[in-house]
Design a protein around this motif. Structure first.
Motif, PDB file in Angstrom:
ATOM      1  N   UNK A  82       0.810  -1.340   0.078  1.00  0.00           N
ATOM      2  CA  UNK A  82       0.103  -0.093   0.224  1.00  0.00           C
ATOM      3  C   UNK A  82       0.865   1.425   0.113  1.00  0.00           C
ATOM      4  N   UNK A  83       0.215   2.223  -0.406  1.00  0.00           N
ATOM      5  CA  UNK A  83       0.979   3.604  -0.289  1.00  0.00           C
ATOM      6  C   UNK A  83       0.267   4.886  -0.697  1.00  0.00           C
ATOM      7  N   UNK A  84       0.557   5.847  -0.432  1.00  0.00           N
ATOM      8  CA  UNK A  84       1.984   6.399  -0.210  1.00  0.00           C
ATOM      9  C   UNK A  84       2.031   6.862   1.250  1.00  0.00           C
ATOM     10  N   UNK A  85       3.049   6.695   1.827  1.00  0.00           N
ATOM     11  CA  UNK A  85       4.296   6.225   1.501  1.00  0.00           C
ATOM     12  C   UNK A  85       4.195   4.699   1.213  1.00  0.00           C
ATOM     13  N   UNK A  86       5.041   4.186   0.365  1.00  0.00           N
ATOM     14  CA  UNK A  86       5.058   2.735   0.075  1.00  0.00           C
ATOM     15  C   UNK A  86       5.442   1.712   1.241  1.00  0.00           C
ATOM     16  N   UNK A  87       4.472   0.957   1.488  1.00  0.00           N
ATOM     17  CA  UNK A  87       4.685  -0.151   2.758  1.00  0.00           C
ATOM     18  C   UNK A  87       4.226  -1.419   2.261  1.00  0.00           C
ATOM     19  N   UNK A  88       4.628  -2.332   2.863  1.00  0.00           N
ATOM     20  CA  UNK A  88       4.448  -3.763   2.848  1.00  0.00           C
ATOM     21  C   UNK A  88       3.638  -4.395   4.255  1.00  0.00           C
ATOM     22  N   UNK A  89       2.621  -4.951   4.097  1.00  0.00           N
ATOM     23  CA  UNK A  89       1.966  -5.589   5.362  1.00  0.00           C
ATOM     24  C   UNK A  89       2.032  -7.159   5.320  1.00  0.00           C
ATOM     25  N   UNK A  90       3.000  -7.539   6.089  1.00  0.00           N
ATOM     26  CA  UNK A  90       2.876  -9.105   6.316  1.00  0.00           C
ATOM     27  C   UNK A  90       2.209  -9.624   7.243  1.00  0.00           C
ATOM     28  N   UNK A  91       1.166 -10.501   7.130  1.00  0.00           N
ATOM     29  CA  UNK A  91       0.214 -11.004   7.980  1.00  0.00           C
ATOM     30  C   UNK A  91       0.477 -12.553   8.113  1.00  0.00           C
ATOM     31  N   UNK A  92       0.607 -13.210   9.092  1.00  0.00           N
ATOM     32  CA  UNK A  92       0.932 -14.697   9.374  1.00  0.00           C
ATOM     33  C   UNK A  92       0.177 -15.137  10.569  1.00  0.00           C
ATOM     34  N   UNK A  93      -0.179 -16.421  10.452  1.00  0.00           N
ATOM     35  CA  UNK A  93      -0.996 -17.123  11.478  1.00  0.00           C
ATOM     36  C   UNK A  93       0.009 -18.352  11.963  1.00  0.00           C
ATOM     37  N   UNK A  94       0.003 -18.564  13.099  1.00  0.00           N
ATOM     38  CA  UNK A  94       0.479 -19.560  13.700  1.00  0.00           C
ATOM     39  C   UNK A  94       0.369 -20.986  13.342  1.00  0.00           C
ATOM     40  N   UNK A  95       1.642 -21.782  13.011  1.00  0.00           N
ATOM     41  CA  UNK A  95       1.350 -23.115  12.439  1.00  0.00           C
ATOM     42  C   UNK A  95       0.316 -23.921  13.313  1.00  0.00           C
ATOM     43  N   UNK A  96      -0.720 -24.468  12.777  1.00  0.00           N
ATOM     44  CA  UNK A  96      -1.997 -24.839  13.598  1.00  0.00           C
ATOM     45  C   UNK A  96      -2.272 -26.502  13.422  1.00  0.00           C
ATOM     46  N   UNK A  97      -0.984 -27.311  13.614  1.00  0.00           N
ATOM     47  CA  UNK A  97      -1.432 -28.808  13.336  1.00  0.00           C
ATOM     48  C   UNK A  97      -1.428 -29.343  11.799  1.00  0.00           C
ATOM     49  N   UNK A  98      -2.046 -30.453  11.691  1.00  0.00           N
ATOM     50  CA  UNK A  98      -2.167 -31.148  10.502  1.00  0.00           C
ATOM     51  C   UNK A  98      -3.421 -30.589   9.717  1.00  0.00           C
ATOM     52  N   UNK A  99      -3.256 -30.326   8.467  1.00  0.00           N
ATOM     53  CA  UNK A  99      -4.507 -30.038   7.692  1.00  0.00           C
ATOM     54  C   UNK A  99      -5.409 -31.076   7.779  1.00  0.00           C
ATOM     55  N   UNK A 100      -5.384 -32.201   8.115  1.00  0.00           N
ATOM     56  CA  UNK A 100      -6.397 -33.435   8.169  1.00  0.00           C
ATOM     57  C   UNK A 100      -7.427 -32.954   9.310  1.00  0.00           C
ATOM     58  N   UNK A 101      -6.944 -32.220  10.242  1.00  0.00           N
ATOM     59  CA  UNK A 101      -7.885 -31.867  11.307  1.00  0.00           C
ATOM     60  C   UNK A 101      -9.168 -31.117  10.847  1.00  0.00           C
ATOM     61  N   UNK A 102      -8.974 -30.654   9.402  1.00  0.00           N
ATOM     62  CA  UNK A 102     -10.009 -29.892   9.080  1.00  0.00           C
ATOM     63  C   UNK A 102     -11.080 -30.682   8.354  1.00  0.00           C
ATOM     64  N   UNK A 103     -10.729 -31.641   7.849  1.00  0.00           N
ATOM     65  CA  UNK A 103     -11.787 -32.577   7.150  1.00  0.00           C
ATOM     66  C   UNK A 103     -12.814 -33.239   7.630  1.00  0.00           C
ATOM     67  N   UNK A 104     -13.974 -33.031   7.246  1.00  0.00           N
ATOM     68  CA  UNK A 104     -15.225 -33.249   7.645  1.00  0.00           C
ATOM     69  C   UNK A 104     -15.460 -35.133   8.151  1.00  0.00           C
TER      70      UNK A 104
END
Length: 319
Positions: A82-104
């Protein structure tokens, strides 16, 4: 003491190359199923030659030059410019275990303790179970699962006043407010005696004195009730339990939750990386109705040009 931090990416320690660009670093630690998060706002003038990429893992440490504490590993989301002034926004989420936990999944659990159910789910998903002994003492006669493992365990934790959180290679299930690790190691309360500001909210509308739950008595073939607490102002749970033991356990858990939620407190303090969700805090020197023991539910650590502060959200302990 001077506030400091360290950020590592797949390329190694990138702190030196972003230090002059850092506008703000924020880390959020939250109780329950909510993912912990990290965000960085960086100046992009001149433009970074080698930007981090979505999917990269960032390892973040925060604190002071004398002591940095590891705050976790986070998976980077798409970068926002985004800008101006030019900036970068880095967003990250905590590593939250195996993806298989989200399977119905569609299945039922019968005559097992919650602890055993959680360990079985952890093993199915290739995770190490970290389960409080509290849940080994709660036996489920019958419960259906019509959702993902993660949603199912979140529901169990909500019903029985627990905290469920998948974190990296572990599946964590602990009792709310017990201030112990899943292995049983006691976490000592942290003392807070100096605050920059505070906000106290007390709800008289939610001042329940008891909780009523209902169950089906198979022998008598009728609906029955149990009451935990006093019957002056009663909260009723609107679904039918399979037996009396389950009804009593859930009613007791709900009463503790209602007692905690009747008072909420928000504090801003000088940055302290030893503040984290589910730790108890002993507060003194603020005012009589604030001083005492509270349970931390969320902490937002912020480091910028103004310094390092921690915003702490708490609720009254039920003990």
């Amino acid at each position: 003491m001077k506030a400091s931090y360290r950020i590592e990416s797949p390329r190694g320690d990138i702190t030196p190359e972003i230090r002059s660009r850092l506008i703000e670093l924020t880390i959020t630690d939250e109780s329950g199923g909510m993912s912990d998060a990290c965000s960085l706002v960086l100046s992009d003038e001149p433009e970074l030659i080698e930007r981090p990429r979505a999917g990269d893992t960032l390892k973040v440490a925060l604190g002071y030059e004398e002591v940095l504490i590891e705050m976790g590993r986070f998976t980077l989301k798409p970068i926002e410019a985004k800008g101006y002034p030019s900036q970068l926004k880095l967003t990250a989420t905590a590593i939250a275990g195996a993806k298989s936990l989200l399977s119905k999944k569609e299945r039922s659990w019968n005559n097992q303790s919650i602890g055993d159910i959680a360990r079985e789910i952890a093993a199915e998903n290739g995770l190490t179970a970290a389960v409080s002994s509290y849940f080994d003492g709660i036996k489920i006669k019958h419960i259906d699962q019509h959702e993902s493992d993660s949603s199912f365990l979140s529901r169990i934790a909500e019903i029985y006043d627990g905290v469920y959180k998948p974190f990296e290679d572990r599946l964590i299930l602990i009792k709310k407010g017990e201030s112990e690790t899943a292995s049983g190691r006691k976490i000592e309360p942290i003392t807070i005696s100096r605050v920059k500001d505070y906000s106290l909210s007390t709800s008289t509308e939610k001042a329940y004195t008891g909780v009523k739950a209902f169950y089906w008595d198979e022998r008598l073939a009728e609906r029955k009730e149990v009451l935990e607490g006093a019957d002056e102002s009663v909260f009723e749970i609107d679904f039918l339990m399979t037996d009396k033991a389950m009804a009593k356990s859930i009613a007791a858990s709900k009463l503790k939750k209602l007692e905690r939620e009747s008072s909420r407190l928000t504090l801003t303090v000088t940055g302290n990386q030893e503040l984290f969700a589910e730790r108890k805090a002993e507060i003194s020197g603020v005012r009589p109705d604030v001083d005492g023991t509270w349970l931390i539910t969320k902490v937002t650590h912020t480091l910028n040009a103004s310094g390092y502060i921690s915003k702490v959200e708490l609720e009254r302990t039920s003990e």
